[in-house]
Design an enzyme around this catalytic site. Structure first.
Site, short mmCIF file in Angstrom:
data_model
loop_
_atom_site.label_atom_id
_atom_site.label_comp_id
_atom_site.label_asym_id
_atom_site.label_seq_id
_atom_site.Cartn_x
_atom_site.Cartn_y
_atom_site.Cartn_z
N CYS A 35 -6.27 0.19 4.76
CA CYS A 35 -6.67 -0.64 4.90
C CYS A 35 -6.43 -1.19 6.65
CB CYS A 35 -6.04 -1.59 3.91
SG CYS A 35 -4.45 -2.22 4.28
N GLU B 217 0.68 3.85 1.91
CA GLU B 217 0.89 4.41 3.41
C GLU B 217 2.45 3.21 4.10
OE1 GLU B 217 -3.55 4.13 3.49
OE2 GLU B 217 -1.91 2.89 2.10
N CYS C 210 -2.78 -1.91 7.09
CA CYS C 210 -1.50 -0.20 7.28
C CYS C 210 -2.21 0.10 8.42
CB CYS C 210 -2.28 0.50 5.71
SG CYS C 210 -1.91 0.65 4.88
N CYS D 244 0.48 -1.20 -0.04
CA CYS D 244 0.23 -0.01 -0.32
C CYS D 244 0.90 1.53 0.20
CB CYS D 244 -1.02 -0.13 1.26
SG CYS D 244 -2.28 -1.04 1.18
#
Length: 137
Positions: free
Chosen positions: A94, A61, A97, A59
């Protein structure tokens, strides 16, 4: 009780930078880079990332936090992730994360939409009640 933080000009700049990194790297052929992220560290420095999709993708992040850590940063203030389209393009992190952010910086603030679609900031603790905590020993 969840604490909501006001969005500041610095937060609006963080959102803008996340959109810029996504626009610069957006991949509408393979869809590998469809989310942009920006993290502001406590000292004010900002690191950017885009998601890297694949069998074991990562991801945006994770990428922005990884860039900050690679540069020696360890204290994070605020993070945001964005996509293209939608009401205001802000994406909540998510579950993976949320756990990663909690482990690296349990008090980091995350820019998200509230139930009415307004842009707000909350701590990752509020996004991950009953978080898994590693026990040493």
């Amino acid at each position: 009780m969840m604490q909501l933080f006001s969005i500041t000009e610095q937060d609006n700049e963080l959102i803008k930078l996340a959109h810029e990194v996504l626009d610069k790297n957006f991949d509408d052929v393979k869809w590998n880079h469809t989310v942009g992220s920006a993290v502001r560290c406590v000292d004010g420095s900002i690191f950017l990332g885009v998601n890297c999709d694949g069998v074991h993708g990562s991801c945006a992040e994770y990428i922005s936090i990884g860039a900050a850590i690679t540069a020696g940063q360890r204290e994070f203030d605020t993070i945001v992730a964005v996509s293209r389209g939608g009401h205001n393009s802000i994406l909540p992190p998510c579950g993976n994360c949320r756990q990663m952010l909690f482990e690296y910086s349990p008090d980091v603030k995350v820019i998200v939409n509230d139930a009415d679609g307004n842009i707000v900031k909350v701590t990752v603790r509020d996004l991950l009640p009953f978080a898994y905590i590693h026990l040493n020993g």
